[in-house]
Design a protein around this motif. Structure first.
Motif, PDB file in Angstrom:
ATOM      1  N   ASP A  21       3.834 -31.177 -89.880  1.00 24.49           N
ATOM      2  CA  ASP A  21       4.002 -32.622 -90.025  1.00 24.49           C
ATOM      3  C   ASP A  21       3.000 -33.242 -90.989  1.00 24.49           C
ATOM      4  N   GLY A  22       2.462 -32.428 -91.885  1.00 25.34           N
ATOM      5  CA  GLY A  22       1.547 -32.954 -92.892  1.00 25.34           C
ATOM      6  C   GLY A  22       2.315 -33.650 -94.009  1.00 25.34           C
ATOM      7  N   ALA A  23       1.591 -34.048 -95.032  1.00 25.61           N
ATOM      8  CA  ALA A  23       2.200 -34.790 -96.143  1.00 25.61           C
ATOM      9  C   ALA A  23       3.305 -33.979 -96.814  1.00 25.61           C
ATOM     10  N   ILE A  24       3.126 -32.671 -96.956  1.00 30.99           N
ATOM     11  CA  ILE A  24       4.167 -31.854 -97.588  1.00 30.99           C
ATOM     12  C   ILE A  24       5.416 -31.815 -96.716  1.00 30.99           C
ATOM     13  N   GLY A  25       5.221 -31.633 -95.409  1.00 25.00           N
ATOM     14  CA  GLY A  25       6.366 -31.639 -94.508  1.00 25.00           C
ATOM     15  C   GLY A  25       7.090 -32.969 -94.511  1.00 25.00           C
ATOM     16  N   LEU A  26       6.342 -34.065 -94.479  1.00 20.24           N
ATOM     17  CA  LEU A  26       6.953 -35.399 -94.472  1.00 20.24           C
ATOM     18  C   LEU A  26       7.646 -35.706 -95.804  1.00 20.24           C
ATOM     19  N   CYS A  27       7.052 -35.289 -96.909  1.00 23.45           N
ATOM     20  CA  CYS A  27       7.726 -35.461 -98.208  1.00 23.45           C
ATOM     21  C   CYS A  27       8.999 -34.614 -98.270  1.00 23.45           C
ATOM     22  N   SER A  28       8.953 -33.433 -97.666  1.00 25.38           N
ATOM     23  CA  SER A  28      10.146 -32.584 -97.612  1.00 25.38           C
ATOM     24  C   SER A  28      11.253 -33.266 -96.818  1.00 25.38           C
ATOM     25  N   LEU A  29      10.870 -33.960 -95.761  1.00 24.49           N
ATOM     26  CA  LEU A  29      11.834 -34.721 -94.974  1.00 24.49           C
ATOM     27  C   LEU A  29      12.499 -35.788 -95.842  1.00 24.49           C
ATOM     28  N   LEU A  30      11.719 -36.540 -96.608  1.00 28.70           N
ATOM     29  CA  LEU A  30      12.277 -37.560 -97.500  1.00 28.70           C
ATOM     30  C   LEU A  30      13.251 -36.941 -98.498  1.00 28.70           C
ATOM     31  N   MET A  31      12.854 -35.810 -99.084  1.00 26.11           N
ATOM     32  CA  MET A  31      13.698 -35.156-100.085  1.00 26.11           C
ATOM     33  C   MET A  31      14.989 -34.646 -99.447  1.00 26.11           C
ATOM     34  N   ALA A  32      14.885 -34.067 -98.259  1.00 26.77           N
ATOM     35  CA  ALA A  32      16.067 -33.540 -97.580  1.00 26.77           C
ATOM     36  C   ALA A  32      17.051 -34.655 -97.249  1.00 26.77           C
ATOM     37  N   LYS A  33      16.539 -35.782 -96.765  1.00 25.65           N
ATOM     38  CA  LYS A  33      17.422 -36.909 -96.451  1.00 25.65           C
ATOM     39  C   LYS A  33      18.100 -37.427 -97.723  1.00 25.65           C
ATOM     40  N   ALA A  34      17.360 -37.449 -98.829  1.00 26.28           N
ATOM     41  CA  ALA A  34      17.942 -37.883-100.099  1.00 26.28           C
ATOM     42  C   ALA A  34      19.042 -36.928-100.564  1.00 26.28           C
ATOM     43  N   LYS A  35      18.915 -35.660-100.195  1.00 25.27           N
ATOM     44  CA  LYS A  35      19.930 -34.667-100.566  1.00 25.27           C
ATOM     45  C   LYS A  35      21.123 -34.668 -99.611  1.00 25.27           C
ATOM     46  N   GLY A  36      21.088 -35.503 -98.576  1.00 27.14           N
ATOM     47  CA  GLY A  36      22.229 -35.631 -97.690  1.00 27.14           C
ATOM     48  C   GLY A  36      22.255 -34.686 -96.503  1.00 27.14           C
ATOM     49  N   VAL A  37      21.108 -34.122 -96.152  1.00 24.25           N
ATOM     50  CA  VAL A  37      21.046 -33.266 -94.970  1.00 24.25           C
ATOM     51  C   VAL A  37      21.434 -34.087 -93.749  1.00 24.25           C
ATOM     52  N   SER A  38      22.242 -33.508 -92.869  1.00 19.93           N
ATOM     53  CA  SER A  38      22.716 -34.286 -91.719  1.00 19.93           C
ATOM     54  C   SER A  38      21.708 -34.328 -90.587  1.00 19.93           C
ATOM     55  N   LYS A  39      20.952 -33.237 -90.374  1.00 12.06           N
ATOM     56  CA  LYS A  39      19.967 -33.224 -89.300  1.00 12.06           C
ATOM     57  C   LYS A  39      18.688 -32.550 -89.770  1.00 12.06           C
ATOM     58  N   VAL A  40      17.556 -33.160 -89.406  1.00 10.05           N
ATOM     59  CA  VAL A  40      16.243 -32.596 -89.717  1.00 10.05           C
ATOM     60  C   VAL A  40      15.446 -32.509 -88.423  1.00 10.05           C
ATOM     61  N   PHE A  41      14.868 -31.340 -88.178  1.00  9.37           N
ATOM     62  CA  PHE A  41      14.021 -31.110 -87.012  1.00  9.37           C
ATOM     63  C   PHE A  41      12.598 -30.875 -87.506  1.00  9.37           C
ATOM     64  N   MET A  42      11.708 -31.791 -87.185  1.00  9.42           N
ATOM     65  CA  MET A  42      10.320 -31.724 -87.632  1.00  9.42           C
ATOM     66  C   MET A  42       9.455 -31.209 -86.493  1.00  9.42           C
ATOM     67  N   THR A  43       8.531 -30.310 -86.822  1.00  8.83           N
ATOM     68  CA  THR A  43       7.567 -29.842 -85.825  1.00  8.83           C
ATOM     69  C   THR A  43       6.165 -30.184 -86.295  1.00  8.83           C
ATOM     70  N   GLY A  44       5.253 -30.347 -85.336  1.00 11.55           N
ATOM     71  CA  GLY A  44       3.873 -30.629 -85.705  1.00 11.55           C
ATOM     72  C   GLY A  44       3.006 -30.832 -84.491  1.00 11.55           C
ATOM     73  N   LEU A  45       1.799 -31.305 -84.751  1.00 11.57           N
ATOM     74  CA  LEU A  45       0.790 -31.482 -83.716  1.00 11.57           C
ATOM     75  C   LEU A  45       0.283 -32.911 -83.581  1.00 11.57           C
ATOM     76  N   LYS A  46       0.546 -33.755 -84.556  1.00  8.41           N
ATOM     77  CA  LYS A  46      -0.030 -35.098 -84.592  1.00  8.41           C
ATOM     78  C   LYS A  46       0.998 -36.138 -84.157  1.00  8.41           C
ATOM     79  N   PRO A  47       0.796 -36.783 -82.997  1.00 11.47           N
ATOM     80  CA  PRO A  47       1.788 -37.762 -82.523  1.00 11.47           C
ATOM     81  C   PRO A  47       2.124 -38.843 -83.553  1.00 11.47           C
ATOM     82  N   HIS A  48       1.114 -39.361 -84.275  1.00 11.34           N
ATOM     83  CA  HIS A  48       1.418 -40.434 -85.228  1.00 11.34           C
ATOM     84  C   HIS A  48       2.283 -39.936 -86.385  1.00 11.34           C
TER      85      HIS A  48
END
Length: 194
Positions: A21-48
């Protein structure tokens, strides 16, 4: 992250697991949503950061310290596993874990660097029987014009990731903030006013 999502074979309509859930993971989430991915499952350790992932469009944000994230992703995909996985962290079992939560024939892209003294763990039987493609991604050659176009078109908006701004003269304070979880840092910007 544009190159990494391409190397992970992220496609419109598919689903994606992001480990980290670091900056690279979160940026990857933005890119994936822009590419039209229907579902994204994020894992991490930081609640915020996991909360931010949900605000950015993740379908599930899984705290790996409290939940069996592999089983959670399998449950979210009806036992099949993610179509694609981006491994943005650097723990020893990262590749093995990615293989277990990615569907048979799926694609894994490893971005996170493991720095341990022992070799990373890979399950050879999964490697053979699951017939997955495993790729690495390092640097971002030839992507900046496309990224700039996506930013200009509003397809991706990284502003929610920016949690702090400091003038360059306060770089020491910026680095201290990055290390202080009580301040809930995600991405810190240094500015130059002149």
């Amino acid at each position: 992250t544009m190159r990494a999502t391409a190397r992970a074979d992220v496609r419109a309509g598919g689903n994606l697991a992001i480990l980290g859930d670091g900056a690279i993971g979160l940026c990857s989430l933005l890119m994936a949503k822009a590419k039209g991915v229907s579902k994204v499952f994020m894992t991490g350790l930081k609640p915020h950061k996991l909360e931010l992932a949900i605000r950015l469009g993740a379908n599930a944000a899984i705290d790996v310290s409290r939940i069996d994230f592999i089983q959670a992703i399998l449950d979210e995909t009806h036992g099949e596993g993610a179509d694609s996985t981006l491994a943005t962290t650097g723990w020893r079992t990262m590749i093995r874990d990615s293989m277990k939560l990615t569907r048979i024939g799926g694609t894994i892209c490893v971005i996170g660097l493991y720095h341990g003294e022992e070799p990373a763990i890979i399950d050879e039987m999964d490697f053979i029987f699951r017939e997955q493609t495993i790729r690495g991604s390092f640097a971002s050659p030839n992507v900046w014009p496309d990224v700039i176009r996506m930013l200009q078109a509003g397809q991706i908006d990284p502003r929610p990731l920016i949690t702090h701004k400091f003038p360059i003269e306060q770089a020491d304070e910026a680095f201290q903030t990055a290390l202080d979880d009580t301040k809930k840092p995600v991405k810190i910007i240094l500015t130059m006013d002149n």
